[in-house]
Structures are given as C-alpha cells and as structure tokens.
Write an enzyme that holds these catalytic residues in place. Structure first.
Site, PDB file in Angstrom:
ATOM      1  N   ALA A 166     -60.373 -62.931  63.603  1.00 30.05           N
ATOM      2  CA  ALA A 166     -60.924 -61.911  64.218  1.00 30.05           C
ATOM      3  C   ALA A 166     -60.042 -60.512  64.196  1.00 30.05           C
ATOM      4  CB  ALA A 166     -60.761 -61.863  65.851  1.00 30.05           C
ATOM      5  N   ASN A 167     -59.811 -59.559  64.726  1.00 29.17           N
ATOM      6  CA  ASN A 167     -59.010 -58.494  64.666  1.00 29.17           C
ATOM      7  C   ASN A 167     -58.817 -57.546  66.083  1.00 29.17           C
ATOM      8  OD1 ASN A 167     -61.134 -56.227  64.758  1.00 29.17           O
ATOM      9  ND2 ASN A 167     -61.731 -57.062  62.716  1.00 29.17           N
ATOM     10  N   ARG A 168     -58.223 -56.772  66.069  1.00 28.71           N
ATOM     11  CA  ARG A 168     -58.004 -55.959  67.281  1.00 28.71           C
ATOM     12  C   ARG A 168     -58.633 -55.374  67.815  1.00 28.71           C
ATOM     13  NH1 ARG A 168     -52.372 -57.774  68.740  1.00 28.71           N
ATOM     14  NH2 ARG A 168     -51.417 -58.299  66.866  1.00 28.71           N
ATOM     15  N   SER A 169     -59.708 -54.934  67.044  1.00 25.80           N
ATOM     16  CA  SER A 169     -60.807 -53.754  67.555  1.00 25.80           C
ATOM     17  C   SER A 169     -61.251 -54.039  68.980  1.00 25.80           C
ATOM     18  CB  SER A 169     -62.009 -53.530  66.517  1.00 25.80           C
ATOM     19  OG  SER A 169     -62.971 -52.869  67.131  1.00 25.80           O
ATOM     20  N   ALA A 212     -65.172 -52.649  63.186  1.00 22.65           N
ATOM     21  CA  ALA A 212     -63.982 -53.272  62.321  1.00 22.65           C
ATOM     22  C   ALA A 212     -64.201 -54.656  61.749  1.00 22.65           C
ATOM     23  CB  ALA A 212     -62.747 -53.194  63.012  1.00 22.65           C
TER      24      ALA A 212
END
Ligand code: FMN
Length: 400
Positions: free
Chosen positions: A210-213, A276
């Site tokens: 995942a990512n921090r968006s 993102a």
C-alpha cells in the site's frame, strides 16, 4: 431539494391563511426550516399556536416585542433566512411594500430585508384587478420581487369568481425550489471521473502493498466538483473517508480494479486522476497465507508493473475526456518530473506536490500545489485541501 434552506414565511390577513399551514408542512417535508411572522390580520384567521406547533419555533407577531427586539429582531429575521415568502399576501401588505411603509413587524421585516422575496397574492378578484393593486404589483415586480399566482377560480365570497385565489401550497413550493436552485454553476452539465486514495496490491489473503495516501485531496475535489454542478463519479481506493455528498462513489482495491472502474465510468468531459496508484503489484499473489519455511530466508516477491491509469486515459482514442488532469507526488525535482509526466501521460495539467515527510501532505489537511500545464507553471500558496479543491475546480471550469 430544499435541504437546510431557511424560509421566513410571512402570513397576512386573508382567508387563504389556512393553506399556509399546509405550505409549512410541504416545505418541511423537503428539508426546509420554516420560521413564521404572523400579522394581526393573519392571526384573525389562524392562531399563532397552530403556526408555532408546525414550525416548532417562536411565531413572531409583534414589532415592539421586548424579548425579540433586544437584538433587533425585525432586522435579524430576514438576515437569518435564505428566502422570504409572503403567503398569503393581502392587497394591504402589497400596498405597504410598494410604498415602503413599516408600521408593523411584517412590513418592517420586508423593508429591512436583503433576501429574495416571493409573493403569493390572495384576494377577491375585484381587489386584485383594482388599478391601485395592479400599480402596486407592477412596482413590486420592478423592484425585483418574485410572484407566484394568483390563480383564477371561485372566491370565498359566494358566487364570485376570477383571478385572486392563492396558488396551491405545492405550486408555491415549486416556485420556491426554482428560486433557490443554484443557477450558473460553473460545471453544470459536465461529467467528471475522479480517482482518489491509495491502491492495495495483494501479496496473500492477509498482506498487501500500500502507500500513505489518505484520499482527502481527491475526495475534497469530488465534493467541490459536485457543488459546482458536475455529475461526479469517484473511483476510490481503500480509505476511511465517508462518501462525499452528491457524488457516485465506487470503491475498489487494486490498480487493475481501479482502471476497470474508470473505463466503465467513461465517457466523461473531465478526468482528474488524483489516486496514488501503486506502480507495482505482486506477479502471482498467493491464495493462501505465506508461511515462514524455516530457511530463515524471506519469500521472494516478484513484482510486475501495474497499468498506468493516467497514461491510459490520456491516450484514449475515442473516449479521451476533453480535459485530463493528473497528480504528481514527488520528493525531488518536482517541476521537471511533473513536466515529464505531462508529456508522457498525455495530460493537460499536472497538479504537482512535494510529498517529502516534512511537508506532511500524505494524510495531512494542507497542501502546497503547483499547476503544470503546457502553458507554464502556477505556484499556489499552502492551503487547506478543501480550499485547494475549490480553486482547482474553478480553474478546471475555466479550462473545460
Ligand atoms: C373575512 C375577511 C376576509 C379577508 N380576506 C382577505 C383576502 O383574502 N385578501 C386580502 O387582501 N384582504 C382580505 N381581507 C382584508 C384584510 O384582512 C385587511 O386588509 C387587513 O388589514 C390586512 O392586514 P395585513 O395585510 O396586515 O394582514 C379580509 C378581511 C376579512 C374580514
């Protein structure tokens, strides 16, 4: 339609005053908040008790009221309304309005008023057609007041008929909705597809990349675009945010699912790709939880590139939206990277932001963006994400 709209209803002294009780209910059914002013004449036909029981609020009747006037109630009443409705409007109140008289609470409120006014006349047909009344109506129309009715039909007086019957409550509701419905919205009639949030790329049934968006910026844009009159489809990766108001929200997990949902939402006039999207996914995600195998070695994650949603949309042949906007979240060489993206991805505008940890953009409430177009670069100061969204929607409306 009238959700949270504040209507100040002035009820004057005509037989049709009983219909105003029904009007209050019809307005409330549509979400409006109704406050009432009752003239002395009006209270000869319906009681303040009945009106107050329906509005659930004080019914204002007196100009020289020590309670209501400690904060200048006759001025405040219209300031706290979105629209003033006079129903029924007697020949008398119209004459007073046309001449600027202010000898009771209703006429004072109307003279001190700075909100639109809708008048629903109700009177005997001879009173209506009298030259004095017609002069007053012409004057009020010239002053910018709005009218609904009167209708033709039988009068309260036996055997008399003609123009003068007050419009039915539902007709008055339609006129109110028409007056309060927003006009000239900058994105009215436009279809917009927006992506937001991160994507989750599965490794096995319990793990993902995942990512921090947070999705906050994309959701704010979706809400601002809907408020600007656009028909918005938001394709969102996993977030903890509530669906934005007035927006069709489709929730997906992976980049592949996001692309499929975007393609389904086309054709559209505008695409704003704010998500993102993960650049890579695991080539073959396991359908069983991956276990340690005792060798001490971690499992090899074989990554493959995800589809590039912005690039796909930017290069569509038939269905390319007229305006394609992408986002570039960078930690270095912001403008050079954004310019590169603009060209490679076939976009019309890149909203570039520096997501270095010290800027607290990912998950934070503020954003400092730079708009990169083929015409140049525009620097915007640090703003709340809601404000960035509103200004971006304004900009997009100018370009589309
Ligand atoms: C039984 C009765 C019915 C009336 N109906 C009306 C009417 O429908 N329209 C109207 O303009 N005046 C009507 N009037 C006259 C008004 O009540 C009168 O002009 C009064 O001064 C209006 O005061 P207001 O405009 O401050 O409410 C009626 C009077 C009576 C006695």
């Amino acid at each position: 339609m009238l959700s949270d709209k504040r209507i100040l209803l002035i009820i004057t002294g005509g037989i049709a005053a009983y219909k105003s009780l029904d009007l209050i209910r019809r307005l409330q059914e549509r979400g409006a908040k109704v406050r009432a002013v009752l003239t002395n004449g009006g209270s000869q036909f319906i009681t303040p008790l009945a009106v107050g029981a329906l509005t659930g609020d004080t019914v204002f009747t007196e100009l020289f009221d020590r309670e209501a006037e400690h904060d200048v109630g006759h001025i405040r009443l219209s300031r706290e309304a979105d629209l003033v409705v006079v129903a029924p409007a007697t020949a008398n109140i119209m004459a007073k309005m046309a001449h600027g008289l202010a000898d009771d609470l209703a006429s004072c409120v109307l003279l001190a008023n700075d909100k639109p006014v809708l008048v629903a006349p109700a009177m005997n047909s001879k009173m209506w057609s009298h030259p004095a009344t017609q002069r007053n109506v012409a004057q009020l129309k010239a002053d910018g007041l709005h009218f609904v009715g009167p209708n033709a039909g039988e009068m309260a007086e036996k055997g008399e008929a003609g123009y003068g019957r007050m419009s039915e409550p539902l007709e008055i509701v339609v006129a109110i909705e028409d007056l309060l419905s927003p006009k000239d919205l900058p994105l009215k009639g436009k279809r917009i597809v927006i992506t937001a949030g991160p994507t989750h790329e599965p490794i096995d049934p319990v793990r993902y990349i995942a990512n921090r968006s947070s999705g906050k910026q994309g959701y704010a844009i979706a809400e601002a675009a809907a408020e600007a009159g656009a028909q918005v489809t938001l394709v969102s990766g996993p977030t903890i945010l509530a669906d934005p108001k007035g927006v069709e929200t489709i929730r997906v997990e992976s980049a592949n699912a996001m692309l499929a949902a975007v393609e389904c939402a086309l054709p559209a006039d505008i695409a704003i790709m704010a998500a993102a999207v993960a650049d890579w996914r695991v080539a073959h995600d396991s359908n069983q939880k991956i276990k340690k195998d005792g060798s001490g070695l971690p499992p090899a994650l074989n990554l493959v590139e995800n589809p590039d949603i912005l690039k796909t949309v930017g290069h569509l042949q038939d269905k390319r939206p007229k305006l394609v906007v992408g986002f570039a979240a960078e930690t270095n060489d912001l403008i050079a990277n954004a310019r590169g993206k603009l060209e490679r991805k076939g976009a019309d505008m890149i909203v570039a932001n520096d997501v270095s940890p010290e800027n607290n953009v990912m998950g934070g409430d503020n954003n400092t963006v730079r708009l990169v177009t083929h015409g140049g670069v525009e620097d915007w100061p640090k703003m709340g994400k809601d404000e960035v969204a509103r200004q971006l929607v304004q900009k997009i409306a100018e370009l589309s």
